[in-house]
Structures are given as C-alpha cells and as structure tokens.
Motif scaffolding. Structure first.
Motif, PDB file in Angstrom:
ATOM      1  N   CYS A  78       6.752  12.186 -32.491  1.00 57.46           N
ATOM      2  CA  CYS A  78       6.060  13.394 -32.046  1.00 57.46           C
ATOM      3  C   CYS A  78       4.615  13.052 -31.702  1.00 57.46           C
ATOM      4  O   CYS A  78       4.158  11.914 -31.878  1.00 57.46           O
ATOM      5  CB  CYS A  78       6.126  14.471 -33.119  1.00 57.46           C
ATOM      6  SG  CYS A  78       5.386  13.961 -34.675  1.00 57.46           S
ATOM      7  N   ARG A  79       3.910  14.061 -31.208  1.00 58.52           N
ATOM      8  CA  ARG A  79       2.560  13.814 -30.707  1.00 58.52           C
ATOM      9  C   ARG A  79       1.648  13.176 -31.754  1.00 58.52           C
ATOM     10  O   ARG A  79       0.812  12.341 -31.421  1.00 58.52           O
ATOM     11  CB  ARG A  79       1.961  15.129 -30.179  1.00 58.52           C
ATOM     12  CG  ARG A  79       0.603  14.911 -29.579  1.00 58.52           C
ATOM     13  CD  ARG A  79       0.231  15.927 -28.551  1.00 58.52           C
ATOM     14  NE  ARG A  79      -1.115  15.659 -28.067  1.00 58.52           N
ATOM     15  CZ  ARG A  79      -1.717  16.333 -27.127  1.00 58.52           C
ATOM     16  NH1 ARG A  79      -1.096  17.342 -26.547  1.00 58.52           N
ATOM     17  NH2 ARG A  79      -2.932  16.018 -26.749  1.00 58.52           N
ATOM     18  N   ALA A  80       1.850  13.570 -32.988  1.00 53.56           N
ATOM     19  CA  ALA A  80       1.034  12.981 -34.058  1.00 53.56           C
ATOM     20  C   ALA A  80       1.273  11.476 -34.184  1.00 53.56           C
ATOM     21  O   ALA A  80       0.464  10.766 -34.786  1.00 53.56           O
ATOM     22  CB  ALA A  80       1.341  13.676 -35.388  1.00 53.56           C
ATOM     23  N   GLY A 176      -0.082   3.756 -21.959  1.00 51.57           N
ATOM     24  CA  GLY A 176      -0.632   4.645 -22.975  1.00 51.57           C
ATOM     25  C   GLY A 176      -0.879   6.059 -22.495  1.00 51.57           C
ATOM     26  O   GLY A 176      -1.376   6.898 -23.244  1.00 51.57           O
ATOM     27  N   ALA A 177      -0.535   6.341 -21.231  1.00 54.60           N
ATOM     28  CA  ALA A 177      -0.635   7.711 -20.695  1.00 54.60           C
ATOM     29  C   ALA A 177       0.677   8.440 -20.980  1.00 54.60           C
ATOM     30  O   ALA A 177       1.740   8.009 -20.530  1.00 54.60           O
ATOM     31  CB  ALA A 177      -0.914   7.683 -19.198  1.00 54.60           C
ATOM     32  N   PHE A 178       0.564   9.497 -21.746  1.00 50.93           N
ATOM     33  CA  PHE A 178       1.730  10.294 -22.132  1.00 50.93           C
ATOM     34  C   PHE A 178       1.597  11.714 -21.612  1.00 50.93           C
ATOM     35  O   PHE A 178       0.505  12.180 -21.284  1.00 50.93           O
ATOM     36  CB  PHE A 178       1.806  10.408 -23.664  1.00 50.93           C
ATOM     37  CG  PHE A 178       2.198   9.160 -24.391  1.00 50.93           C
ATOM     38  CD1 PHE A 178       3.513   8.929 -24.736  1.00 50.93           C
ATOM     39  CD2 PHE A 178       1.234   8.228 -24.754  1.00 50.93           C
ATOM     40  CE1 PHE A 178       3.872   7.771 -25.433  1.00 50.93           C
ATOM     41  CE2 PHE A 178       1.591   7.072 -25.451  1.00 50.93           C
ATOM     42  CZ  PHE A 178       2.907   6.848 -25.788  1.00 50.93           C
ATOM     43  N   MET A 179       2.729  12.415 -21.618  1.00 54.05           N
ATOM     44  CA  MET A 179       2.698  13.868 -21.529  1.00 54.05           C
ATOM     45  C   MET A 179       3.487  14.407 -22.719  1.00 54.05           C
ATOM     46  O   MET A 179       4.520  13.832 -23.094  1.00 54.05           O
ATOM     47  CB  MET A 179       3.296  14.337 -20.205  1.00 54.05           C
ATOM     48  CG  MET A 179       2.386  13.925 -19.033  1.00 54.05           C
ATOM     49  SD  MET A 179       2.972  14.410 -17.402  1.00 54.05           S
ATOM     50  CE  MET A 179       4.258  13.181 -17.122  1.00 54.05           C
TER      51      MET A 179
ATOM     52  N   HIS B 161      -0.016  14.562 -12.141  1.00 51.59           N
ATOM     53  CA  HIS B 161      -1.109  15.489 -12.448  1.00 51.59           C
ATOM     54  C   HIS B 161      -0.628  16.874 -12.031  1.00 51.59           C
ATOM     55  O   HIS B 161      -0.490  17.185 -10.860  1.00 51.59           O
ATOM     56  CB  HIS B 161      -2.409  15.102 -11.724  1.00 51.59           C
ATOM     57  CG  HIS B 161      -2.181  14.619 -10.321  1.00 51.59           C
ATOM     58  ND1 HIS B 161      -2.048  15.477  -9.263  1.00 51.59           N
ATOM     59  CD2 HIS B 161      -2.030  13.385  -9.809  1.00 51.59           C
ATOM     60  CE1 HIS B 161      -1.838  14.778  -8.158  1.00 51.59           C
ATOM     61  NE2 HIS B 161      -1.807  13.510  -8.455  1.00 51.59           N
ATOM     62  N   PHE B 162      -0.369  17.683 -13.054  1.00 50.42           N
ATOM     63  CA  PHE B 162       0.285  18.965 -12.803  1.00 50.42           C
ATOM     64  C   PHE B 162      -0.707  20.119 -12.876  1.00 50.42           C
ATOM     65  O   PHE B 162      -0.732  20.876 -13.839  1.00 50.42           O
ATOM     66  CB  PHE B 162       1.427  19.170 -13.792  1.00 50.42           C
ATOM     67  CG  PHE B 162       2.542  18.168 -13.617  1.00 50.42           C
ATOM     68  CD1 PHE B 162       3.345  18.206 -12.490  1.00 50.42           C
ATOM     69  CD2 PHE B 162       2.779  17.185 -14.566  1.00 50.42           C
ATOM     70  CE1 PHE B 162       4.380  17.296 -12.314  1.00 50.42           C
ATOM     71  CE2 PHE B 162       3.809  16.263 -14.396  1.00 50.42           C
ATOM     72  CZ  PHE B 162       4.608  16.319 -13.278  1.00 50.42           C
ATOM     73  N   ASP B 163      -1.506  20.231 -11.847  1.00 51.68           N
ATOM     74  CA  ASP B 163      -2.438  21.350 -11.807  1.00 51.68           C
ATOM     75  C   ASP B 163      -1.713  22.645 -11.480  1.00 51.68           C
ATOM     76  O   ASP B 163      -2.116  23.727 -11.890  1.00 51.68           O
ATOM     77  CB  ASP B 163      -3.515  21.071 -10.756  1.00 51.68           C
ATOM     78  CG  ASP B 163      -4.237  19.758 -11.037  1.00 51.68           C
ATOM     79  OD1 ASP B 163      -4.542  19.508 -12.224  1.00 51.68           O
ATOM     80  OD2 ASP B 163      -4.474  19.003 -10.085  1.00 51.68           O
ATOM     81  N   ASP B 164      -0.630  22.507 -10.729  1.00 58.01           N
ATOM     82  CA  ASP B 164       0.152  23.677 -10.315  1.00 58.01           C
ATOM     83  C   ASP B 164       1.377  23.791 -11.229  1.00 58.01           C
ATOM     84  O   ASP B 164       2.234  22.911 -11.247  1.00 58.01           O
ATOM     85  CB  ASP B 164       0.584  23.475  -8.854  1.00 58.01           C
ATOM     86  CG  ASP B 164       1.325  24.678  -8.305  1.00 58.01           C
ATOM     87  OD1 ASP B 164       1.832  25.500  -9.105  1.00 58.01           O
ATOM     88  OD2 ASP B 164       1.408  24.790  -7.064  1.00 58.01           O
ATOM     89  N   GLU B 183       1.235  18.979 -21.542  1.00 55.16           N
ATOM     90  CA  GLU B 183      -0.116  18.423 -21.467  1.00 55.16           C
ATOM     91  C   GLU B 183      -0.133  16.897 -21.399  1.00 55.16           C
ATOM     92  O   GLU B 183       0.575  16.225 -22.154  1.00 55.16           O
ATOM     93  CB  GLU B 183      -0.883  18.882 -22.710  1.00 55.16           C
ATOM     94  CG  GLU B 183      -2.362  18.580 -22.683  1.00 55.16           C
ATOM     95  CD  GLU B 183      -3.029  18.921 -24.016  1.00 55.16           C
ATOM     96  OE1 GLU B 183      -4.217  18.581 -24.162  1.00 55.16           O
ATOM     97  OE2 GLU B 183      -2.370  19.499 -24.892  1.00 55.16           O
ATOM     98  N   ALA B 184      -0.947  16.363 -20.513  1.00 57.09           N
ATOM     99  CA  ALA B 184      -1.149  14.914 -20.437  1.00 57.09           C
ATOM    100  C   ALA B 184      -2.183  14.501 -21.477  1.00 57.09           C
ATOM    101  O   ALA B 184      -3.140  15.236 -21.745  1.00 57.09           O
ATOM    102  CB  ALA B 184      -1.625  14.529 -19.041  1.00 57.09           C
TER     103      ALA B 184
END
Lengths: 188, 188
Positions: A78-80, A176-179, B161-164, B183-184
């Motif tokens: 999870c995000r944590a 290291g870029a996640f969503m 990049h999900f601005d919309d 969220e990224a």
C-alpha cells in the motif's frame, strides 16, 4: 495463520486482488534464504482455480528461490509501503539479506514456505506452475493461487474500499514514480 | 498515421503505457471482420523491444481474428470510455458487429491492420509472438509492440499526467466496478 489485519479471501475471488493492476512484492524462501522483490509486471491468469502470471528477471535472487522451492507469494503493498517497494527493487538479495537489512516484518505463509510481508493489503500464496521454456525465453512465471488474504480495512466482501489513503494500492510507472489507485465508480 | 490527440511514444518507453495496470481494449481485424474486446489481464513483458502479455479467452471472437492476422492493438481507454469498456465486454463480435452496433470510432493502425479505438489515451500496436501451447493451455498471448501512441493531454515525455479527470485510465475490479487511477507521487 491469522493476524489482526489479514482475513481470508475465497479463492474464486482472489483475482480481484490483482485485477486493477497493482505493483506487487514477490517473496520466496528456499534452503534457509528468503527474499523480497518488486514486480509491476503481474496479472491474473485464471479465475478458479485462480492462477497468476509474473515476470521475474534472470538477475533476481528471488527467481532462484522460486525455482528451488516451487512457491512464492504476491504481496500487494500500500501507499505507506511505497518507500519499501522502491528499496527492495533497488538492491539484490544476492548481495545482502534484504529482509534483515531493511527490517521487513514478515509472517509465515499458511500453505507455502514463502514469507508474507506484513502491512501489505493483500497476499496471494502461490505454487509455481513450471514452464521452463517460457521462463527461459520470456522470464514469465505462472502460478496457482493456493491461499489468499486481504486487510479487511481495504478489501472485504470481494471489493476494495480505500477509506484510508495510506492503504491505497500503488501502481509503478518508472523510476520511483507511482500513482495511487483512485476513485471507485460503477460503469455500464 | 496521425491524429490531433495521438502522438508517437518511443518504443523503449511503451511499457510505461501499461506499467500501472490499466484495463485495455483489445482490437483486431482479419479477413474483412474487425472486433474490440475488454481485457483487464494484461501486462508488459519486456522493455526493448517492448513486448506484452494478454489473456484472451477461447470464447472471444477477437482471439480468432488475432490468430488469423497475427496482429492486435492494446488500446488504453479512459474514464469517459468506461461505459464502452463494459459494453464491448458484455457482447460477442461473433453475434454482432460491435464496432458498428456500438458506433465505435476507429482509425487504421500505422503498422498493423487492427483498428485503433478513437478517444483512448494510449495505443500499442502489436504483432503476435505465437505460443500455441501457452495459448491453448492458459489463453495467454504474447506480442511485440511495433508502434506506440498516446494522447499528449494524458501522457508525454514518458510520463502520465492526468489533469483532466475524464482522461484517467480505468482499472476494472469485477462486474462493472472500476477504479480510476489516482494521485501521482514519487517514492524512494
């Protein structure tokens, strides 16, 4: 096996733990060694009996543990645990005991010898379905899910529900870029 | 081939279009027939040349088109297309021409004959890597990505990049229940 934040998931619904595409931690143990690695490249492969597919690079120490033991666990962090996910993806168990160095809390699997990574939100205990040609050519491993668990704060009655932001599943893009997984909605 | 909302993605970064686990639409064409189906069970399989894996049930009409043509497209739909994703997953191209019935706008692939579903946010044109035993036993198909595209409003310079909100990728759980990607964040 049972823990405060780990409730059984019926096998026919185990695919729902991976269906939305989370990055997972793959854990395995063999011959007195254990390890954890990160794997964004995973997916369900069948409903019942549930099966999974996961890509395990030849360079990974975990792959050898799975080949030796025939067992692994897909842990859904999870995000944590995003920092932990990057950390286990940045070092090799060949060079150091990651579980000790990173102080990763684990619990024994209920069916398989591979450890469950504590504080994840779901766990799929798997037996490898050996595919030597596929593994050699494409690093692609198949497994049958023999036990499944989820943190009932995030998954219960066959559904994910992320009231707690820290428990959202994480979806790696690159470097290291996640969503985090986002809003639930019903379509159709 | 080019369109207002379709820009090329370099092949070495094509895996990033699937790395976070979106549900996809699989399209294919053969012998004058074309079809689109939904597939949550997909993943990247290699970086460069990029490869993918996708599960295609024996009951699907699209599978036959892929077996016949050796080509397919993984289209990544966005939230605005969740209804379409459920619709193409609820009927078979064997019984009706889904593209006509559902009025699905398509464009020709740049390399493959399979159609691109318009208004998606990414497209991976693929050539099947035939694996007859794997396809028969596990419904598992492998492909090499030969061209990749993304809507620059949602993906550019190798990043989502999900601005919309309407352009967010969608992640199916079960029975029409989806989650949008959220969220990224950067970890590690």
């Amino acid at each position: 096996m049972s823990a405060a934040n780990r409730a059984p998931v019926e096998l026919a619904k185990a695919y729902r733990l991976l269906n939305h595409g989370p990055t997972v931690l793959v854990s395995a143990a063999h011959d007195g060694r254990a390890n954890v690695m990160a794997a964004a490249w995973n997916m369900p492969l069948d409903f019942d009996p549930p099966k999974v597919a996961v890509v395990l690079d030849k360079s990974t120490f975990t792959r050898g543990l799975i080949e030796g033991s025939g067992e692994f666990v897909l842990n859904v962090p999870c995000r944590a645990q995003a920092g932990l996910t990057v950390a286990v993806g940045s070092t090799s168990g060949r060079d150091e005991d990651k579980i000790a160095t990173l102080k990763i809390a684990t619990a024994p699997g209920s069916v398989v010898a591979a450890p469950l990574v504590e504080d994840c939100v779901a766990w799929l205990e798997c037996r490898r379905l050996p595919q030597p040609a596929l593994e050699a050519a494409h690093d692609l491993f198949l497994g049958e899910v023999v036990a499944a668990w989820a943190d009932p704060r995030a998954f219960s009655n066959g559904r994910w529900h992320f009231d707690d932001e820290a428990l959202r599943t994480i979806h790696h893009v690159a470097g290291g870029a996640f969503m985090a997984i986002g809003e639930a909605f019903k379509a159709g």
